[in-house]
Design a protein around this motif. Structure first.
Motif, PDB file in Angstrom:
ATOM      1  N   LYS A  70       0.850  -1.083   0.040  1.00  0.00           N
ATOM      2  CA  LYS A  70       0.146   0.027   0.179  1.00  0.00           C
ATOM      3  C   LYS A  70       0.798   1.342   0.054  1.00  0.00           C
ATOM      4  O   LYS A  70       1.909   1.546   0.713  1.00  0.00           O
ATOM      5  N   ASN A  71       0.477   2.186  -0.895  1.00  0.00           N
ATOM      6  CA  ASN A  71       1.030   3.392  -0.657  1.00  0.00           C
ATOM      7  C   ASN A  71       0.459   4.295  -0.346  1.00  0.00           C
ATOM      8  O   ASN A  71      -0.827   4.876  -0.749  1.00  0.00           O
ATOM      9  N   MET A  81      -5.191   7.276  12.504  1.00  0.00           N
ATOM     10  CA  MET A  81      -6.608   7.164  12.819  1.00  0.00           C
ATOM     11  C   MET A  81      -7.396   5.785  12.044  1.00  0.00           C
ATOM     12  O   MET A  81      -8.243   5.204  12.522  1.00  0.00           O
ATOM     13  N   TRP A  82      -6.611   5.525  11.106  1.00  0.00           N
ATOM     14  CA  TRP A  82      -7.223   4.367  10.117  1.00  0.00           C
ATOM     15  C   TRP A  82      -6.908   3.137  10.832  1.00  0.00           C
ATOM     16  O   TRP A  82      -7.454   1.994  10.499  1.00  0.00           O
ATOM     17  N   GLN A 112     -11.828   0.850  13.653  1.00  0.00           N
ATOM     18  CA  GLN A 112     -11.879   1.094  12.050  1.00  0.00           C
ATOM     19  C   GLN A 112     -11.604  -0.636  11.598  1.00  0.00           C
ATOM     20  O   GLN A 112     -11.728  -0.659  10.338  1.00  0.00           O
ATOM     21  N   ILE A 113     -11.637  -1.202  12.383  1.00  0.00           N
ATOM     22  CA  ILE A 113     -11.397  -2.589  12.059  1.00  0.00           C
ATOM     23  C   ILE A 113     -12.614  -2.915  11.118  1.00  0.00           C
ATOM     24  O   ILE A 113     -13.874  -2.805  11.638  1.00  0.00           O
ATOM     25  N   GLY A 114     -12.300  -3.621   9.978  1.00  0.00           N
ATOM     26  CA  GLY A 114     -13.453  -4.013   8.854  1.00  0.00           C
ATOM     27  C   GLY A 114     -14.029  -2.722   8.192  1.00  0.00           C
ATOM     28  O   GLY A 114     -14.619  -2.956   7.225  1.00  0.00           O
ATOM     29  N   VAL A 115     -13.553  -1.587   8.496  1.00  0.00           N
ATOM     30  CA  VAL A 115     -13.852  -0.330   7.669  1.00  0.00           C
ATOM     31  C   VAL A 115     -12.598   0.057   6.892  1.00  0.00           C
ATOM     32  O   VAL A 115     -12.692  -0.216   5.617  1.00  0.00           O
ATOM     33  N   TRP A 116     -11.773   0.480   7.374  1.00  0.00           N
ATOM     34  CA  TRP A 116     -10.214   0.806   6.974  1.00  0.00           C
ATOM     35  C   TRP A 116      -9.003   0.042   7.340  1.00  0.00           C
ATOM     36  O   TRP A 116      -7.985  -0.076   6.811  1.00  0.00           O
ATOM     37  N   ASN A 117      -9.351  -0.483   8.590  1.00  0.00           N
ATOM     38  CA  ASN A 117      -8.173  -1.364   9.278  1.00  0.00           C
ATOM     39  C   ASN A 117      -8.431  -2.609   8.745  1.00  0.00           C
ATOM     40  O   ASN A 117      -8.935  -3.751   9.486  1.00  0.00           O
ATOM     41  N   TRP A 118      -8.174  -3.064   7.617  1.00  0.00           N
ATOM     42  CA  TRP A 118      -8.170  -4.353   6.856  1.00  0.00           C
ATOM     43  C   TRP A 118      -7.501  -5.324   7.426  1.00  0.00           C
ATOM     44  O   TRP A 118      -7.775  -6.527   7.435  1.00  0.00           O
ATOM     45  N   GLU A 119      -6.312  -5.108   8.264  1.00  0.00           N
ATOM     46  CA  GLU A 119      -5.202  -6.171   8.854  1.00  0.00           C
ATOM     47  C   GLU A 119      -5.934  -6.639  10.149  1.00  0.00           C
ATOM     48  O   GLU A 119      -5.393  -7.134  11.054  1.00  0.00           O
ATOM     49  N   GLY A 161       3.980  -7.604  13.239  1.00  0.00           N
ATOM     50  CA  GLY A 161       3.985  -8.688  12.117  1.00  0.00           C
ATOM     51  C   GLY A 161       3.221  -8.357  11.161  1.00  0.00           C
ATOM     52  O   GLY A 161       3.501  -8.969   9.998  1.00  0.00           O
ATOM     53  N   ALA A 162       2.167  -7.240  10.988  1.00  0.00           N
ATOM     54  CA  ALA A 162       1.405  -7.191  10.002  1.00  0.00           C
ATOM     55  C   ALA A 162       1.585  -6.010   9.098  1.00  0.00           C
ATOM     56  O   ALA A 162       1.159  -5.959   8.097  1.00  0.00           O
TER      57      ALA A 162
END
Length: 78
Positions: free
Chosen positions: A5-6, A18-19, A24-31, A69-70
């Motif tokens: 990701k850039n 903030m993300w 933000q899990i499941g919204v912008w926090n995909w990890e 580690g993510a």
């Protein structure tokens, strides 16, 4: 799974952090990154007026992300 990701950021680092907050899990926090200390630092940095102290908070936040580690931060060279 690995993704690259850039991110282009505003001058204020809180726009980038903030993300990665738990809400933000499941919204912008995909990890699904969930770190209570990270959230604590994010909220404290929003109120911190000393630039050096605030910068140190964001450095610790980035370090915590890498230690999870993510994430692996890479520097692109123009």
């Amino acid at each position: 799974q690995m993704t690259y990701k850039n991110y282009i950021n505003t001058p204020d680092a809180s726009w980038a952090t903030m993300w990665f907050m738990p809400d933000q899990i499941g919204v912008w926090n995909w990890e699904h990154y969930d770190d209570a200390r990270f959230a604590e630092l994010h909220n404290a940095a929003l109120r911190e007026l000393d630039a050096e102290t605030r910068a140190a908070m964001y450095v610790e936040m980035q370090d915590r992300m890498e230690q999870s580690g993510a994430y692996v931060f890479v520097r692109s060279i123009p």
